[in-house]
Design an enzyme around this catalytic site. Structure first.
Site, mmCIF file in Angstrom:
data_model
loop_
_atom_site.group_PDB
_atom_site.id
_atom_site.type_symbol
_atom_site.label_atom_id
_atom_site.label_comp_id
_atom_site.label_asym_id
_atom_site.label_seq_id
_atom_site.Cartn_x
_atom_site.Cartn_y
_atom_site.Cartn_z
ATOM 1 C CG ASP A 117 -2.187 -0.864 0.905
ATOM 2 O OD1 ASP A 117 -2.333 -1.315 -0.249
ATOM 3 O OD2 ASP A 117 -2.994 -1.081 1.809
ATOM 4 C CD GLU A 170 1.735 -2.621 -5.434
ATOM 5 O OE1 GLU A 170 2.098 -3.461 -6.260
ATOM 6 O OE2 GLU A 170 0.750 -2.796 -4.698
ATOM 7 C CE1 TYR A 171 -2.532 0.872 -5.862
ATOM 8 C CE2 TYR A 171 -2.214 -0.262 -3.776
ATOM 9 C CZ TYR A 171 -2.569 -0.288 -5.108
ATOM 10 O OH TYR A 171 -2.945 -1.462 -5.685
ATOM 11 N N GLY A 172 1.350 4.942 -2.106
ATOM 12 C CA GLY A 172 1.859 6.096 -1.371
ATOM 13 C C GLY A 172 1.034 6.425 -0.142
ATOM 14 C CE1 TYR A 222 -8.500 -3.960 6.351
ATOM 15 C CE2 TYR A 222 -8.391 -4.679 4.073
ATOM 16 C CZ TYR A 222 -8.572 -4.963 5.407
ATOM 17 O OH TYR A 222 -8.841 -6.242 5.790
ATOM 18 C CG LEU A 258 -3.155 6.226 -0.770
ATOM 19 C CD1 LEU A 258 -3.073 4.742 -0.455
ATOM 20 C CD2 LEU A 258 -4.188 6.459 -1.864
ATOM 21 N N GLY A 281 1.549 8.817 1.853
ATOM 22 C CA GLY A 281 1.352 10.268 1.887
ATOM 23 C C GLY A 281 0.262 10.716 0.931
HETATM 24 CU CU CU Z 1 -7.321 -6.994 5.976
#
Ligand code: CU
Length: 393
Positions: free
Chosen positions: A233, A236-238, A284, A242, A240
């Site tokens: 997470d 791959e997505y950052g 999440y 998110l 900061g």
């Molecule tokens: Cu989970």
């Protein structure tokens, strides 16, 4: 840097560099160091064998692109590791106010972010029916239809009539003998630097820097096409990128102080001064809290909430133990959330090491003089000697 921290008004101010990770249109990745005072590029190199982060812009484009591009469908096996492809989990949402994670469709798309097209639809060998449960409405008015808000809770008021106990100078915070600098970046979110504790006038450095550097979520269902479900997470997505913006009175009560991080884009979340960030990665939510206790300890606190990543299930299907049935016709794959801390220790100086503690049962057999009643266990303390790779020795 250490010399300058010890004497911030002295002559040895370090040169300020920006560390840049740049993604080209073809998703080639370049890493550079730029001298911020002279704008001189100190280092610039293309990285091979690595994949860059999926930017927020790309995440938006894939959602739109998958809806319209279904023209190139083929059942190719796999594509090698040179291209950064994305596996898209598909859902049906009857209405814009419904829970978007309720109706999982039983196929996945593979998306090429360079050509911006769907290159394959992965169909599982076993087809499973769509769940027909009543849609869950996430519109706030729906709470009225479901029976209203609870009215039996008394109000909570938090007041500090004499003000707060912390001092903030720029990004440096002092509280109860603690002192540290608060940084933020697109990948890790909050980064604490130069953490020190004033022990009766003796200022002791504790950590040079500390952050959550990665959070991996391996899923344990080997059935195609779930074998590739394994999120990183932060990388791959950052964490900061998110991070959610917070608002006074909405997300927090009074005496909260907000800091705005800086990004080379327009995204500006703010970070609550409870030394906590909340970021949303798909289904999440992660609350990363750093608690600095008055006794000089700082146990990290991680909270997870959100909605399970579900899949469909046939009636009386053998799930092989890889999943849990959470509703009729719905399963949730076994998975873990593994947090990776970046710890740069500096306890009274750089010459120290980090060890972990494992509780291990005694090797002596039951009935032996050393462990007659089988209650013996000890603490094994392996030192983490290498910052990269397999550090556990
Ligand atoms: Cu989970």
């Amino acid at each position: 840097m250490i010399a300058w921290l010890a004497n911030p008004h002295g002559p040895c101010r370090p040169v300020r560099f920006a560390h840049a990770v740049v993604i080209s249109d073809e998703r080639k990745i370049f890493e550079g160091l730029i001298d911020l005072e002279t704008s001189k590029i100190f280092k610039w190199e293309q990285l091979h064998g690595a994949q860059p982060i999926i930017t927020p812009d790309e995440l938006v484009s894939v959602e739109h692109g998958c809806r319209k591009d279904l023209k190139t469908i083929r059942y190719d096996e796999r594509f090698g590791s040179s291209r950064g492809l994305q596996q898209e989990l598909m859902y049906y949402r009857p209405d814009v106010d419904n829970n978007q994670y309720q109706y999982r469709l039983n196929f996945c798309l593979i998306w090429d972010p360079v050509t911006e097209e769907v290159i394959t639809i992965d169909m599982p060998k076993v087809r499973r029916p769509q769940v027909k449960s009543r849609p869950l409405d996430y519109h706030h008015l729906a709470i009225g239809w479901e029976g209203e808000y609870r009215k039996d809770l008394k109000p909570i008021n938090i007041t500090q009539p004499q003000g707060v106990s912390f001092k903030l100078a720029g990004r440096e915070l002092e509280w109860q003998n603690w002192k540290f600098h608060i940084g933020f970046n697109y990948r890790e979110g909050l980064v604490f630097n130069d953490i020190a504790f004033n022990n009766k006038g003796n200022v002791r450095p504790i950590f040079y820097s500390m952050s959550v550097a990665e959070m991996g979520v391996p899923y344990g269902n080997p059935e195609f096409p779930h074998q590739g479900k394994h999120a990183f997470d932060l990388g791959e997505y950052g964490g900061g990128y998110l991070t959610n913006s917070l608002a006074l009175g909405c997300d927090s009560k009074r005496s909260i102080y907000y800091l705005a991080p800086y990004f080379p884009t327009l995204l500006v979340p703010s970070v609550s001064m409870r030394r906590m960030t909340v970021f949303t990665a798909g289904n999440y939510e992660y609350a990363i809290a750093w608690v600095f206790h008055q006794d000089g300890t700082m146990p990290p606190d991680r909270k997870l909430t959100g909605i399970l990543n579900i899949y469909v299930l046939n009636a009386a299907e053998d799930t092989h133990g890889w999943v849990s049935e959470v509703h009729k016709g719905v399963n949730a794959h076994n998975h873990q959330h593994l947090f990776c801390l970046h710890i740069n220790p500096n306890l009274d100086g750089a010459n120290n090491s980090v060890h972990m503690i494992d509780t291990v049962p005694s090797d002596a057999p039951v009935g032996s003089p050393e462990n007659f009643y089988s209650n013996a266990f000890y603490a094994k303390r392996p030192i983490l000697t290498r910052p990269h790779g397999h550090g556990r020795l």
